[in-house]
Design an enzyme around this catalytic site. Structure first.
Site, PDB file in Angstrom:
ATOM      1  N   LYS A   1      42.734  21.133   5.116  1.00 51.03           N
ATOM      2  CA  LYS A   1      42.405  20.230   4.005  1.00 51.03           C
ATOM      3  C   LYS A   1      41.806  18.927   4.527  1.00 51.03           C
ATOM      4  CE  LYS A   1      46.134  22.230   1.236  1.00 51.03           C
ATOM      5  NZ  LYS A   1      47.478  22.025   0.653  1.00 51.03           N
TER       6      LYS A   1
ATOM      7  N   VAL B   1      41.912  21.265  -2.102  1.00 53.45           N
ATOM      8  CA  VAL B   1      42.678  20.108  -1.623  1.00 53.45           C
ATOM      9  C   VAL B   1      43.413  19.499  -2.818  1.00 53.45           C
ATOM     10  CG1 VAL B   1      42.600  17.841  -0.526  1.00 53.45           C
ATOM     11  CG2 VAL B   1      40.956  19.604   0.145  1.00 53.45           C
TER      12      VAL B   1
ATOM     13  N   ARG C   1      43.044  45.678  -2.466  1.00 55.25           N
ATOM     14  CA  ARG C   1      42.964  47.147  -2.407  1.00 55.25           C
ATOM     15  C   ARG C   1      41.998  47.749  -3.420  1.00 55.25           C
ATOM     16  NH1 ARG C   1      46.711  49.281  -4.489  1.00 55.25           N
ATOM     17  NH2 ARG C   1      47.698  47.511  -5.527  1.00 55.25           N
TER      18      ARG C   1
ATOM     19  N   LEU D   1      44.668  18.137  -8.645  1.00 56.25           N
ATOM     20  CA  LEU D   1      44.400  16.699  -8.548  1.00 56.25           C
ATOM     21  C   LEU D   1      42.915  16.450  -8.253  1.00 56.25           C
ATOM     22  CD1 LEU D   1      47.465  15.497  -6.444  1.00 56.25           C
ATOM     23  CD2 LEU D   1      47.150  15.382  -8.933  1.00 56.25           C
TER      24      LEU D   1
ATOM     25  N   ASP E   1      47.679  24.346   7.552  1.00 55.74           N
ATOM     26  CA  ASP E   1      47.252  24.236   6.146  1.00 55.74           C
ATOM     27  C   ASP E   1      46.746  22.827   5.840  1.00 55.74           C
ATOM     28  OD1 ASP E   1      47.204  25.100   3.231  1.00 55.74           O
ATOM     29  OD2 ASP E   1      48.671  23.479   3.134  1.00 55.74           O
TER      30      ASP E   1
END
Length: 857
Positions: free
Chosen positions: A711, A638, A530, A642, A707
């Site tokens: 990846k 991803v 916004r 890590l 999702d």
């Protein structure tokens, strides 16, 4: 301040320049006289009245009345001079010099009036009566304001010394200076700077900023013990602080270094000012009149000659000399132009140079830099921009015959240039200095038009586009660790779960970043879907207060979120190190990646709409990144923090061949499948994951497999597979009608948790069946590089599978390669939640800042 007078006080000579803005106002008087005499008269009236007003503030009428009368008489004389200009429709150089010199004449009398009120023995000298100079041909006129070189004016030492001695023995004696008790007091002699006279008695000037030169000329004539130049800065800075906010005062300089800095635009010094002090080794101090307690800069001593440097030792890389920086300062000359003569090989190199430079000299062109390409007998010079067209005409005249015979290629003029130069005695016999300079400009996306190194090895200069000059100055300043590396950062999505966690981490690590990496993160903009807040761009600004970003975004200073506004702000930022951190998963934001990278702006963030979006757009973004030598850090897209993508890149870049990539990269699904039991249903496990902030806002992204599929696309593209999201075979854990259902935003979570109860029994049976076989149910992906197939599905894994021991909040990726055949290379660890996602983004940012600092060559 003279020396050799024994004990007690010593006389002081105060060289004054015009009041601020006065010289420009007097120039305006002359220029406007050609167009509108009434305007000229008004400008002159403004000048003289302001001078009189200042005078009356400092002294009583009995002192100021006769001086005021002289000022008004001077104004009348000026008016008479400029009135004649309309008749000849031009401004002779001597007219400009005569008129502008009155600024110093009025200043000297004003200071003299004030000193009289203090009871100090004093007098004033109009330097036109004592300082006799000779100007080189073509060096007439006032000189361009801020010009690179205002030299070419040489004092006639013998005549000037005679006149100064005569003044002291006549006027000084008349004032009683010779009879003073110097154990109690000493005189102050106020002298006009800037102005002088020729041997023919014609008034002239020492050109713009010439009062510094006046001071050192009189220092040499009087045998001064030192010269103190009072400025409005704390000495000579490492760079112009208006353009490089991180610049700081230099403690000491050699005469040669100071002259190089002045020649290449350090406006705090006059290019010729050091010369008179060299023979007698008179120290020159540059100090701040508004901060007299600060020691400022001292200039004294000579640099070693090239012969002395060559005999002093072997060449070493400058970075091996810990703590020693080879340069003293970085400076620039604006408003320059490049004039080039190309393809004159038929004439011969020596003849080309002789004719070319002869043409420059004959037409009074001030050549700042010269380079020559021997292969084509081509030559390029940098000249002041206002002399560029005249230089081209001079060359055309000189090579008229050759042009008619087509024995030369072309003559060109390139305007809108700036010279950027690094200066320092330590450059000689130190390798890697030029490489550091050039690579810093490359990383700042600054194009170099011309390169030149002085034969003294005290400076290296480049010519760049004027619009890139400030960015070049800051990049070089940081590269030589003259200041900590400042990174301008814009954070998009700064109030979301991940963005808020990232802001907290950066705030907590600011001091450590500055201490260990020499990096300062300046938050220049922050916003959510916004609102956006833009930091003020000023010398003292260190960006937005990172501790209060949420409040700032909701403050009155915030504006409606506008990606174009943010983009324009980042493009205009002269900081060479610019980063946009994209904590969103917005497709509209991702559409700006190409533009940002193309403009030299680095990007960090987990937004998967590029990495897993349109294959053509993804390739164009990768191409823009490579072509512009910028970074796009998306490690966090991803596996959160890590090093999954880093590990994959390392495998490929070291020559390994990847055959299969498998694992699970959904912390949400790892948590859900680990908690389903007779007591905890599938929907309850999902609710717990949501409560822990493990899941996406619309957690259908997790449950449908979308999702993880995105990846998988990112991983597959890293190994060269041209796959898109629709190419991934995905097993969804929820029915299609739920996946496509339109939910109200405010009740999405509650309604969706209710709807997914329809799969509770099915999911429990899948988990129970796997456990009955001594297996665990996992949401697993597989990328078969050899076949190009990508798959995401529920799978019961046995205890030999790395996923068997996957914990509730972990991700795991296994790489089977030529090198890792018997046992795969596994990357495994916690990866669920905003804190870990933010840590991954922060790690990408740190990798980027290390590239800005440690990788300087």
């Amino acid at each position: 301040e003279a020396r050799g007078r024994g004990e007690g006080n010593i006389p002081t000579m105060a060289i004054v320049s015009a009041r601020g803005g006065m010289t420009d106002l007097l120039v305006k008087v002359v220029d406007s006289a050609l167009v509108d005499f009434e305007d000229a008269e008004a400008n002159l009236n403004e000048a003289v009245e302001s001078a009189i007003a200042l005078l009356k503030e400092l002294a009583p009428p009995e002192i100021t009345d006769p001086i005021e009368a002289r000022f008004r008489s001077d104004a009348s004389d000026i008016l008479s001079v400029v009135q004649s200009l309309r008749m000849i429709n031009t401004v002779p150089a001597v007219t400009m010099e005569v008129v502008t010199g009155f600024g110093e004449i009025w200043s000297a009398q004003t200071l003299h009036a004030y000193l009289q009120t203090q009871g100090v023995p004093c007098d004033w000298i109009d330097a036109r009566e004592v300082l006799v100079v000779k100007s080189e041909a073509g060096n007439s006129g006032l000189g361009e304001k801020g010009a690179a070189s205002t030299g070419g004016v040489t004092p006639l030492w013998a005549e000037t010394a005679s006149r100064v001695a005569k003044w002291w023995n006549v006027s000084g004696k008349k004032q009683g200076f010779l009879d003073l008790d110097y154990t109690k007091s000493s005189p102050i002699v106020v002298v006009t700077g800037f102005v002088a006279t020729t041997s023919d008695g014609v008034p002239t000037t020492l050109k713009r900023s010439g009062s510094d030169y006046s001071a050192t000329v009189f220092a040499k004539l009087t045998g001064a013990s030192r010269v103190c130049m009072w400025k409005n800065t704390d000495g000579v800075y490492t760079a112009d602080p208006r353009r490089v906010p991180e610049a700081f005062p230099i403690a000491s300089l050699k005469y040669d270094e100071a002259m190089e800095l002045a020649y290449f635009g350090a406006q705090v010094l006059h290019p010729s000012a050091m010369v008179p002090c060299i023979d007698d080794n008179i120290p020159v101090y540059v100090r701040n009149i508004f901060n007299p307690a600060f020691e400022g800069t001292v200039i004294q001593g000579r640099c070693q000659s090239l012969k002395e440097v060559g005999e002093s030792g072997k060449v070493k890389n400058w970075r091996s000399k810990s703590g020693e920086v080879p340069i003293k300062g970085i400076t620039s000359v604006d408003k320059t132009a490049l004039v080039s003569l190309e393809g004159a090989s038929a004439i011969g190199g020596a003849n080309v140079v002789e004719k070319f430079m002869g043409a420059m000299a004959n037409h009074g062109i001030n050549v700042l830099i010269i380079t020559q390409a021997s292969s084509e007998s081509s030559i390029t010079v940098a000249v002041p921009e206002n002399e560029g067209k005249r230089a081209v005409e001079a060359i055309k005249d000189a090579f008229e015959l050759e042009m008619s015979r087509s024995t030369i290629g072309s003559i060109s003029l390139l305007e809108g240039m700036s010279i950027v130069a690094i200066v320092g005695e330590g450059m000689a016999m130190n390798s890697g200095v030029s490489a550091t300079f050039m690579s810093s400009l490359s990383r700042a996306n600054v194009n170099i038009r011309l390169i030149a190194q002085g034969s003294s090895e005290r400076q290296v200069a480049v010519v760049v586009d004027a619009n890139d000059a400030s960015r070049a100055l800051r990049a070089a300043h940081m590269a030589f660790t003259l200041s900590e590396t400042e990174v301008s950062v814009a954070i998009l999505g700064s109030t979301g779960y991940v963005g808020s966690a990232l802001v907290k981490q950066i705030a907590a690590q600011r001091e450590l970043l500055a201490e260990r990496l020499g990096v300062a993160c300046r938050i220049s903009a922050a916003g959510n879907s916004r609102k956006v807040i833009i930091g003020k761009d000023s010398k003292d600004s260190r960006g937005l207060d990172i501790e209060n970003l949420p409040e700032l975004i909701e403050s009155e200073d915030a504006m409606d979120f506008d990606l174009d506004l943010i983009t324009e702000m980042m493009e205009a930022d002269v900081n060479p190190h610019r980063v946009i951190i994209d904590c969103t998963d917005s497709e509209s934001v991702s559409k700006y990646y190409n533009r940002w990278l193309s403009n030299g702006i680095n990007i960090v963030g987990p937004n998967r709409n590029v990495g897993a979006g349109s294959l053509d757009y993804y390739k164009s973004v990768v191409s823009a990144q490579k072509e512009n030598s910028v970074n796009w850090g998306y490690e966090s897209s991803v596996g959160s923090a890590l090093p999954i993508l880093t590990t994959l890149r390392d495998l490929l870049e070291t020559g390994d061949t990847v055959h299969t990539i498998s694992g699970s990269v959904s912390g949400t699904m790892a948590y859900v499948l680990s908690h389903i039991s007779e007591e905890v249903s599938f929907s309850d496990a999902v609710r717990r994951a949501v409560d822990k902030d493990y899941a996406e806002t619309d957690f259908r992204e997790d449950l449908s497999g979308r999702d993880m599929a995105r990846k998988v696309v990112i991983l597959a593209r890293q190994i060269g597979l041209d796959v898109s999201l629709e190419d991934v075979e995905v097993e969804s854990l929820i029915p299609e009608d739920i996946n496509t259902k339109a939910y109200k935003r405010e009740s999405l979570e509650a309604d969706l948790l209710e709807d997914i109860k329809v799969v509770n029994d099915y999911m429990f049976e899948r988990v129970k069946a796997a456990e009955a076989d001594g297996r665990h149910l996992r949401y697993k992906f597989t990328i078969n590089v050899d076949t190009g197939k990508c798959k995401v599905a529920l799978e019961s894994v046995q205890n030999t599978d790395p996923l068997y021991r996957l914990k509730a909040n972990e991700n795991l990726v296994a790489f089977e390669t030529d090198r890792y055949t018997v046992s795969p290379l596994i990357v495994k660890g916690a990866a669920a939640g905003p804190d870990l996602a933010a840590a991954g983004i922060f790690a990408d940012l740190l990798r980027l800042t290390r590239a800005f600092t440690a990788l300087q060559i």
